[in-house]
Design a protein around this motif. Structure first.
Motif, PDB file in Angstrom:
ATOM      1  N   UNK A 140       2.400  -2.083  10.414  1.00  0.00           N
ATOM      2  CA  UNK A 140       3.332  -1.558   9.415  1.00  0.00           C
ATOM      3  C   UNK A 140       4.094  -0.358   9.979  1.00  0.00           C
TER       4      UNK A 140
ATOM      5  N   UNK B 193      -0.837  -9.271  18.559  1.00  0.00           N
ATOM      6  CA  UNK B 193      -0.362  -9.034  17.194  1.00  0.00           C
ATOM      7  C   UNK B 193       0.986  -8.304  17.251  1.00  0.00           C
TER       8      UNK B 193
ATOM      9  N   UNK C  69      -5.440   1.788  14.177  1.00  0.00           N
ATOM     10  CA  UNK C  69      -5.770   0.454  13.681  1.00  0.00           C
ATOM     11  C   UNK C  69      -4.593  -0.501  13.879  1.00  0.00           C
ATOM     12  N   UNK C  70      -4.868  -1.691  14.447  1.00  0.00           N
ATOM     13  CA  UNK C  70      -3.809  -2.669  14.708  1.00  0.00           C
ATOM     14  C   UNK C  70      -3.093  -3.073  13.428  1.00  0.00           C
ATOM     15  N   UNK C  71      -3.855  -3.210  12.345  1.00  0.00           N
ATOM     16  CA  UNK C  71      -3.258  -3.612  11.069  1.00  0.00           C
ATOM     17  C   UNK C  71      -2.250  -2.554  10.605  1.00  0.00           C
ATOM     18  N   UNK C  72      -2.646  -1.274  10.721  1.00  0.00           N
ATOM     19  CA  UNK C  72      -1.750  -0.202  10.293  1.00  0.00           C
ATOM     20  C   UNK C  72      -0.603  -0.015  11.285  1.00  0.00           C
TER      21      UNK C  72
END
Lengths: 258, 325
Positions: free
Chosen positions: B198, B162, B192-195
């Protein structure tokens, strides 16, 4: 006198203007990289909606993840305090406040008088926040609105194995390949998110009335799943749910200014 | 029109031993590791490394298993019919259509690492596509204990993919580039990878170089994995398997954090840390086949060929280590 409450979130900036204790206007703009600039845009937009000049705003209270970066704010109440204050105003007597934003979720326990007694926050994992549902609706190539509503039409409950948003994305793709109806996938996603949020809420205890704010409150599929995950309690969606923090901040600004 | 570049795409790898004639061998044993992100096949001729292949796992586990096998076998003219015994392992192990039996990837990584790093290996860190395990083994490669994270992408290969995409850096360059910096930055704060995605974008906008962001991300991943290792406590020697094991940006930072250097494959080795699971499976296949042959000889019968009863052979070392994945 006009005061402003501004909630600088991960995804959106919400601003609420209060004049003489009454809400005058509200506005939302997308958060940019520069939080000071985003907050200013939010205030300008709220002033424009209210038909007043920006300079007429006499006091500002900022909350949200970006509140500390705002030199213009005279007060910087925490999100917990602002949410509690906003919820007590919108739904007097509310005892459990849940706020699910894009990157963060909070649960707050209030006294009958609206005082914060306890709270829990998840800011570490996207799977318990709005970002999760957003990522999944993207994987299904559906708008967030369609994704939310379609969940209500689900006829079977499918458990999701993945807890992590990144892994859940692959799981959703596998479900699509297995020809699982979109409605059932949407429900599985909402159930998964609701199970994480409800686990956080249970840490502080669930007392009626339970109210829900934040952007995820606008998602009917999530609200239904959350109510089920909390053992069938009635989850009341607050009016203007996504303005909860900004309203609370504005009330705090108003109280200290008057 | 230009083709979209997939920065996460790691190179698939294939190897065939140049001086081994499998047609002269009395047994061809195969290990196939169908992981959540990558699949590998290792083929042994009389217990010696004949060929291997590493490929991306597709949407179908049986297809991925076949693709990995063919990638290794076809260049030397070997087919499914030539297999004496095959063992499937990994997350998709029950879906390896030509497997005679399945063994957990924990046991297979243990055996593979024991073979690659030698009998002194006691602690293995397996950094896979969607999970991360710490395995404690004895001198024979038998599993004594293990812990794993399979709940969260932070600290797994998928999380690194990612980040490769977000920063537009080919995944195999990340390790090297993460050291091309003036000063080691603090790790990214978001687990967290999602955070982290960003956060990485914000850091770039704040003027950080791509390499510095990579360093901060590798450091965060290393911290997370080091935390898992420390729960188990590192007993020397230490060996790293799995795809992320090839990313020095993460492995060197882990070594710094835990204060133990991992045993490395010799520079001229044809082996690859990513095939450890399939290699272990192929070694199990070889032992199981030999054992079955001996038993058959003792009973006066013939050795079982392809299609022998799964689970019919004796329990291999490491079995009972628990089912993972």
């Amino acid at each position: 006198m006009i005061v402003a409450g501004i909630d600088v979130g991960a995804k959106n900036v919400h601003a609420v203007l209060i004049q003489d204790g009454v809400v005058l206007a509200k506005a939302a703009v997308v958060s940019g990289f520069d939080q000071e600039e985003s907050a200013e845009r939010g205030l300008q937009e709220a002033a424009r909606v209210a038909g007043i000049d920006r300079s007429a705003i006499q006091a500002i209270a900022a909350t949200g993840a970006g509140r500390k970066a705002l030199a213009i704010a005279g007060q910087q109440p925490t999100e917990v305090l602002a949410d509690g204050r906003g919820a007590a105003k919108l739904r007097p007597g509310a005892r459990t406040v849940i706020d699910v934003g894009a990157d963060e979720a909070r649960a707050i326990r209030l006294s009958p008088e609206g005082k914060v007694l306890d709270f829990a926050i998840n800011e570490k994992c996207a799977a318990g926040a709005g970002a999760f549902v957003e990522a999944m609706s993207r994987a299904l190539d559906m708008s967030l609105g369609d994704f939310a509503t379609s969940s209500l039409g689900s006829t079977q409950s499918i458990p999701m194995n993945a807890q992590c948003t990144v892994f859940a994305e692959s799981e959703v793709v596998s479900l699509i390949h297995a020809n699982t109806p979109a409605a059932d996938i949407a429900r599985a996603v909402h159930d998964a998110m609701a199970s994480r949020v409800s686990a956080m809420v249970r840490r502080i205890g669930v007392d009626d009335p339970v109210v829900l704010g934040g952007g995820a409150a606008l998602n009917v599929g999530f609200v239904k799943s959350l109510s089920e995950a909390l053992g069938g309690v009635n989850v009341e969606v607050l009016p203007d749910a996504e303005y909860l923090g900004a309203l609370g901040a504005a009330l705090i600004a108003w109280e200290s200014a008057s | 029109m230009t083709e979209t570049q997939h920065f996460w795409r790691w190179s698939e790898k294939t190897y065939q031993a140049p001086d081994l004639d499998w047609r002269a061998a009395s047994s061809i044993t195969v290990g196939v590791d169908v992981g959540s992100v990558s699949s590998q096949a290792v083929i042994l001729a009389d217990g010696k490394l004949l060929a291997f292949n590493s490929t991306r796992t597709g949407s179908s586990s049986p297809d991925s298993a076949l693709r990995a096998f063919r990638g290794a076998a076809e260049p030397i003219g070997l087919t499914l019919d030539d297999i004496s015994y095959a063992v499937g392992t990994g997350y998709g192990r029950v879906n390896v259509p030509f497997a005679d039996r399945t063994i957990t990837e924990i046991a297979c990584h243990a055996r593979g690492a024991n073979h690659m790093g030698g009998p002194s290996i006691r602690t293995i860190l397996d950094m896979g596509g969607q999970d991360c395990k710490v395995i404690r083994i004895d001198e024979r490669g038998k599993v004594l204990n293990f812990i794993m994270n399979d709940k969260c992408a932070a600290g797994t290969g998928r999380g690194m993919e990612v980040i490769a995409d977000v920063l537009s850096v080919p995944i195999e360059d990340i390790g090297r580039r993460s050291f091309e910096i003036d000063e080691e930055p603090a790790a990214v704060s978001n687990v967290c990878t999602v955070f982290a995605k960003s956060e990485a974008t914000s850091l770039l906008r704040a003027g950080w170089s791509v390499n510095k962001v990579l360093a901060a991300y590798c450091a965060a991943m290393a911290q997370r994995v080091a935390g898992l290792i420390e729960r188990m406590q590192v007993e020397r020697e230490f060996f790293i398997t799995g795809g992320i094991g090839k990313n020095i940006g993460v492995t060197r930072r882990i070594e710094r954090l835990i204060g133990v250097e991992a045993i490395k494959l010799p520079a001229d080795s044809v082996l690859d840390p990513q095939i450890a699971g399939a290699l272990g499976a192929s070694l199990f296949a070889h032992s199981l086949y030999r054992k079955a042959q001996k038993e058959a000889a003792a009973a006066g019968g013939t050795a079982p060929g392809n299609g022998g009863t799964p689970g019919g052979a004796a329990e291999p070392a490491g079995e009972g280590a628990g089912v993972a994945g």
